[in-house]
Design a protein around this motif. Structure first.
Motif, PDB file in Angstrom:
ATOM      1  N   ARG A  27       0.797  -1.228   0.000  1.00  0.00           N
ATOM      2  CA  ARG A  27       0.000   0.000   0.000  1.00  0.00           C
ATOM      3  C   ARG A  27       0.824   1.270   0.000  1.00  0.00           C
ATOM      4  N   GLU A 184      -0.211   5.906   2.097  1.00  0.00           N
ATOM      5  CA  GLU A 184      -0.776   4.648   1.661  1.00  0.00           C
ATOM      6  C   GLU A 184      -1.797   4.936   0.588  1.00  0.00           C
ATOM      7  N   ARG A 185      -1.834   4.038  -0.397  1.00  0.00           N
ATOM      8  CA  ARG A 185      -2.714   4.293  -1.533  1.00  0.00           C
ATOM      9  C   ARG A 185      -3.815   3.263  -1.573  1.00  0.00           C
ATOM     10  N   GLY A 186      -4.898   3.647  -2.214  1.00  0.00           N
ATOM     11  CA  GLY A 186      -5.922   2.683  -2.544  1.00  0.00           C
ATOM     12  C   GLY A 186      -5.460   1.933  -3.779  1.00  0.00           C
ATOM     13  N   LEU A 187      -6.162   0.891  -4.136  1.00  0.00           N
ATOM     14  CA  LEU A 187      -5.775   0.124  -5.317  1.00  0.00           C
ATOM     15  C   LEU A 187      -5.766   1.010  -6.549  1.00  0.00           C
ATOM     16  N   VAL A 190      -5.470   6.128  -5.135  1.00  0.00           N
ATOM     17  CA  VAL A 190      -5.939   7.277  -4.370  1.00  0.00           C
ATOM     18  C   VAL A 190      -5.128   7.331  -3.081  1.00  0.00           C
ATOM     19  N   LYS A 191      -4.761   8.545  -2.690  1.00  0.00           N
ATOM     20  CA  LYS A 191      -4.024   8.717  -1.452  1.00  0.00           C
ATOM     21  C   LYS A 191      -5.002   8.563  -0.293  1.00  0.00           C
ATOM     22  N   LEU A 192      -4.737   7.630   0.608  1.00  0.00           N
ATOM     23  CA  LEU A 192      -5.674   7.419   1.714  1.00  0.00           C
ATOM     24  C   LEU A 192      -5.560   8.580   2.696  1.00  0.00           C
ATOM     25  N   PRO A 193      -6.688   9.111   3.098  1.00  0.00           N
ATOM     26  CA  PRO A 193      -6.625  10.248   4.024  1.00  0.00           C
ATOM     27  C   PRO A 193      -5.955   9.829   5.321  1.00  0.00           C
ATOM     28  N   SER A 195      -3.003   8.973   5.940  1.00  0.00           N
ATOM     29  CA  SER A 195      -2.027   7.886   5.921  1.00  0.00           C
ATOM     30  C   SER A 195      -0.614   8.391   5.676  1.00  0.00           C
TER      31      SER A 195
END
Lengths: 566, 428
Positions: A27, A184-187, A190-193, A195
């Motif tokens: 991630r 950390e990114r979503g698949l 997207v940048k995870l808020p 993270s």
């Protein structure tokens, strides 16, 4: 059920850290936090050098061959490769044909640089196009907004980093440190808020605050360039120094480098000759010998000397004044005003070789200035034991020894400052991004000669313009100016044979009764007029501008005008 | 006293009929008599119910609402990516809950005899709907042709089939009460009907539902008192059939192979192990206390079916070991309550149907959780009451309503499903 709970505990507690490490590996995305190189600014904060964000437009040719799809006004539009290239060209100002070439050179390649170092405007235009296979890469570029103004001092950056001048000398202060963070990114990337974790903070480089006055520097460079041309000199330097603290307000070198276009300058002009070149200073040294003699109590401004045109020494050596004259009865003031070589040796001989050497050393000769400019010269002072009898004599009128222009300017600052030499400063300090200031120069002066000796010499030098070697130069109205000329023969090596070429110079102090600024101009190998008088217009112009720029109060007392003869 | 279970419904029915005839007139007049009558009526709706009734009702409602919250949390990101509306899946689930919960309460008022009477109708209706799957109305979702779609509304008729089949089995086994020892009697019509139902579901490709149906039927038949030896033949058949059925779909064999090999290779991670691995990672990141409601990272498109088959992973991630154990615990509470109903009832129908529904709901929950925990290969069954999915939610609620209807105390029934402890033993 118990199995489930055990399994849950196993996953969520026992194996948790291992599993978390694995998942984080998938991630987390590392990103660079940029710490940019700091600016170089003048004494008023005007930018001399700064870092700007640029973007290299890169692409994946493998995906580019079919152009790209986008929506315009709600409608889906497909652009061909060549249309896309046209759009990129329009946005960046590059040539469309070059872009097409880069994209089609290797159609299976995953990397091609289309346009290098575009500015933020162009970058935004590119981003707006929404081409999926374009990847702008952030880079930085160094720009010098004033071009060649102070380019001799700032130096410049090459592909491998700092190359010259302050950029190189203060690289540690200026260089930024890139940091890093991970998010950390979503698949779907997207940048995870929440993270984002900063693993290393980026530190911007410090701001290097110089003592240079950019406006004055510009004027001085202009004046210098004009005069170099007017008198057909090969080169020239001009220095403006503040008396009270030894700070350099302007250091101009003719044909100095434009750091934005280093290739446009010859390699000899990439630095500052005022610091790096050593020359035989000539008559400007006479003031220092006079100051030493007064300080030692062996002379006063009124000391009476009978001065013939020439002198011959037991060892067969002979010196003469610049122009023939009958034997004159000159005071020390007259010797300086008329720049008599014979006269100054008669006074100087009252001091031992070692004493004179020590004074010159204390005036700053023979060692680098406190600036420690990149490639700065120490000059060629030699040692008393290395001076032969002739050099011992010649050194009193500035032949046979070598100095840099900065050393002469510093010596005159000492005279102007009541005999206290201040460290020469080009940099006020490096203001780090956290607000702390490092690299602050020492402000501790050293007394070289007594205040009386220094003031006497300045008083004597007031005679130079009205009745001495600069007679004929239009006075700077309203100000009493003390000055000393220098016309040095150029030797192949100090103490060697002399040719017909000269380095001419004028060192001056104003206002004489309350010295505030020192100006030194030098010209190498003037052709139209080979005496120091050729340097007068440049000196006059620069000194006038300094007095005007800094709104120096005009002199209220008349010039001292000590008697030249007895 | 030796009472055969089959006599009980009949007796109840007779009593009811008698009471109906006698009490009709006076009951209709009741509500208008005093201003407080409405209150009394409402109070009567629930007041007299047994503890088990409220425990089941409460647990079901809590799980459904908890599920709603988890669906919102786990679906919002992917919903936004797809439709730019965070609340799509949540609102749909909310609407299903709003249909399912009242339906459960309504169903809980249905008299027990009605279930038996309409068992065949329900079965035929559900089979018909299941057949629709193979018409153009049917939709294939993730390899399972188990959906029918009408306009924007889609449903899984197999959920209805589970309920209908359970009730039908209860009815038919009660009817065959005395002939349970003869395998021919047992064979017809039980085997053809169950066979058709299984075939229909299996044809659609839904192995998970098939397994649940099988378990459900087995438990129902067992509770009815069928001799254990009758299970031998079907078990043997299954032992042969399951590997064959499994092998027919490559997606299944891959999943099972990946599960067996333990998901170690990168290739397996990219394909068949993706879901399990990300489920485990989600659970692991939750730790004991969880990352907090809404803070899941797996739901950011990493974990497929995060709001559905793998919602338990999100529960474990956001609410931690504690939250996961609470969910497990609530299913245990449901199971214990169902067992109580089962043990206390002297009505074979009630026992069989309760057993079937229990197997369905609890079994499905356990299978689902086992899959998430990596104890079973991915089977594609949702977590009852919690996972997103309208058909599942509504029919699980209705099934619970059916059990509640067994518990419902009707005026005059002093002991609706209460029987002395010793009769339980004698039933078999």
């Amino acid at each position: 059920m118990a199995v489930f709970v055990v399994r849950l505990v196993d996953i969520q507690v026992v194996q948790a850290s291992t599993l978390n490490k694995q998942s984080l590996g998938k991630r987390s995305v590392p990103t660079i936090l940029y710490g940019d190189r700091g600016s170089i600014v003048d004494t008023n904060g005007k930018v001399l050098a700064k870092t700007v964000v640029r973007y290299d437009i890169t692409a994946v040719p493998a995906y580019a061959q079919k152009g790209y799809k986008t929506t315009v006004g709600g409608k889906s539009v497909t652009y061909t490769l060549s249309q896309t290239a046209d759009q990129i060209a329009a946005a960046t100002g590059a040539k469309a044909s070059d872009i097409v070439k880069a994209l089609t050179a290797d159609k299976k390649s995953v990397y091609a640089k289309l346009v290098g170092s575009v500015d933020v405007d162009a970058y935004e235009k590119i981003q707006k196009l929404g081409i999926s296979w374009i990847y702008p890469k952030r880079t930085t570029a160094r720009t010098y907004p004033n071009g060649a103004v102070a380019g001799n001092l700032t130096g410049f950056m090459g592909t491998d980093g700092a190359q010259a001048g302050l950029e190189l000398e203060y690289n540690k202060c200026l260089a930024g440190t890139n940091g890093s963070e991970t998010y950390e990114r979503g698949l779907d990337n997207v940048k995870l808020p929440g993270s984002t974790v900063t693993t290393k903070k980026a530190v911007d480089g410090g701001v290097l605050e110089t003592t240079i006055d950019e406006y004055l520097q510009y004027q001085v460079q202009q004046d210098l360039a004009e005069q170099v041309k007017a008198i057909g000199a090969t080169s020239g330097t001009a220095i403006v120094m503040k008396v009270s603290d030894g700070s350099l307000l302007a250091v101009a070198d003719s044909d100095s480098v434009d750091p934005n276009n280093v290739d446009g300058s010859s390699t000899s002009n990439l630095g500052s000759k005022a610091f790096t070149d050593s020359y035989e200073p000539g008559s400007t040294v006479k003031s220092l010998i006079a100051a030493a003699a007064i300080d030692q109590g062996v002379a006063t401004p009124a000391t009476q000397e009978t001065v013939p045109y020439s002198r011959t020494f037991p060892w067969g050596g002979r010196i003469a004044d610049a122009e023939f004259h009958d034997t004159e009865q000159l005071t020390l003031a007259g010797i300086l005003a008329n720049s008599s070589n014979v006269g100054i040796t008669q006074v100087g001989e009252r001091l031992s070789k070692q004493t004179r050497y020590d004074y010159l050393k204390k005036f700053g000769f023979g060692s680098k200035s406190e600036v420690k400019f990149n490639g700065e010269s120490v000059g060629q002072l030699g040692t008393p034991s290395s001076w032969d009898s002739q050099t011992n004599i010649n050194s009193m009128f500035g032949q046979g020894i070598g100095t840099s222009a900065i050393q002469i300017a510093s010596a005159y600052q000492t005279l102007a400052n009541g005999g206290v030499r201040m460290p020469v400063t080009l940099v006020k300090g490096c203001k780090q991004s956290d607000g702390t200031v490092t690299d602050t120069p020492s402000a501790k002066g050293t007394r070289v000669v007594s205040e009386k000796a220094a003031n006497d010499v300045v008083d004597m030098l007031e005679n130079t313009i009205p009745e001495g070697t600069l007679a004929g130069m239009t006075p700077i109205s309203g100000y009493n100016v003390a000055a000393k000329t220098g016309t040095a023969q150029i030797a192949d090596a100090p103490g060697g044979g002399y040719g017909s070429d000269y380095i001419i110079s004028v060192a001056g102090i104003a206002p004489a009764e309350n010295p505030q600024y020192v100006v030194l101009v030098t010209f190498t190998k003037p052709t139209t007029l080979k005496t120091s008088f050729a340097a007068a217009p440049a000196f006059r112009e620069i000194m006038s501008q300094v007095l005007e720029n800094y709104r120096v109060k005009p002199s209220t007392t008349p010039a001292t005008n000590l008697p030249d003869t007895w | 006293m030796v009472t055969t279970p089959s006599s009980l419904p009949r007796r109840l029915r007779a009593e009811r009929a008698a009471r109906k005839a006698a009490g009709e007139g006076s009951r209709t007049a009741e509500p208008d008599q005093t201003p407080g009558a409405a209150l009394v009526a409402v109070r009567r709706l629930f007041a007299a119910e047994s503890t088990a009734f409220f425990v089941i009702l409460g647990t079901a409602l809590f799980l459904a609402i908890f599920g709603l919250v988890m669906v919102l949390s786990s679906s919002s990101v992917e919903q936004y990516v797809e439709t730019h509306d965070f609340f799509g899946a949540f609102l749909r689930q909310g609407i299903f809950a709003a249909i399912g919960i009242p339906l459960m309460l309504v169903v809980s008022r249905v008299p027990v005899w009605a279930w038996q009477r309409y068992a065949w109708h329900l079965l035929v209706a559900s089979m018909f709907l299941q057949l629709l799957v193979f018409t153009p109305l049917g939709v294939e979702v993730g390899g399972n042709r188990n959906w029918i779609r009408l306009g924007s509304f889609s449903a899984q008729p197999s959920e209805f089939l589970k309920l209908a089949l359970t009730i039908w089995i209860g009815m038919i086994l009660v009817k065959k009460e005395r002939k349970l020892g003869e395998w021919k009697e047992l064979l017809v019509p039980l085997v053809p009907v169950v066979g058709i139902a299984l075939a229909l579901v299996l044809k659609g490709g839904d192995l998970g539902t098939t397994l649940i149906l099988l378990m459900l039927v087995a438990v129902a038949v067992f509770i009815a008192g069928v001799k254990l030896r009758f299970f031998l033949v079907p078990l043997a058949l299954l032992a042969v059939a399951i590997p064959v059925i499994t092998a027919t779909a490559s997606s299944r064999t891959d999943r099972i192979a990946a599960w067996l090999s333990g998901c170690s290779s990168e290739e397996a991670y990219q394909s068949t192990c993706w879901q399990t691995t990300h489920g485990l990672w989600a659970l692991a990141s939750g730790g004991v206390f969880g990352v907090g409601l809404g803070n899941s990272k797996a739901k950011w498109s990493w974990l497929p079916e995060a709001d559905n088959d793998f919602i338990f992973a999100i529960v474990g991630e956001e609410l931690g070991l504690i939250g996961a154990c609470v969910v497990l615990g609530l299913f245990i509470v449901l199971a214990v309550s169902f067992i109580k109903v089962l043990r206390r009832s002297d009505d074979a129908f009630v026992r069989i149907v309760t057993g079937g529904i229990m197997t369905w709901i609890i079994g499905q929950a356990l299978v689902n959780i086992a899959v998430v925990l990596g104890l079973l290969p991915v089977l594609g069954v949702p977590l009852p009451l919690i996972s997103a999915g309208g058909s599942s939610l509504i029919f699980v609620l209705v099934a619970i309503g059916v059990i509640l209807s067994f518990l419902h105390r009707r005026p005059g029934d002093e002991t609706p499903v209460r029987v002395s402890a010793e009769t339980v033993g004698s039933l078999r």
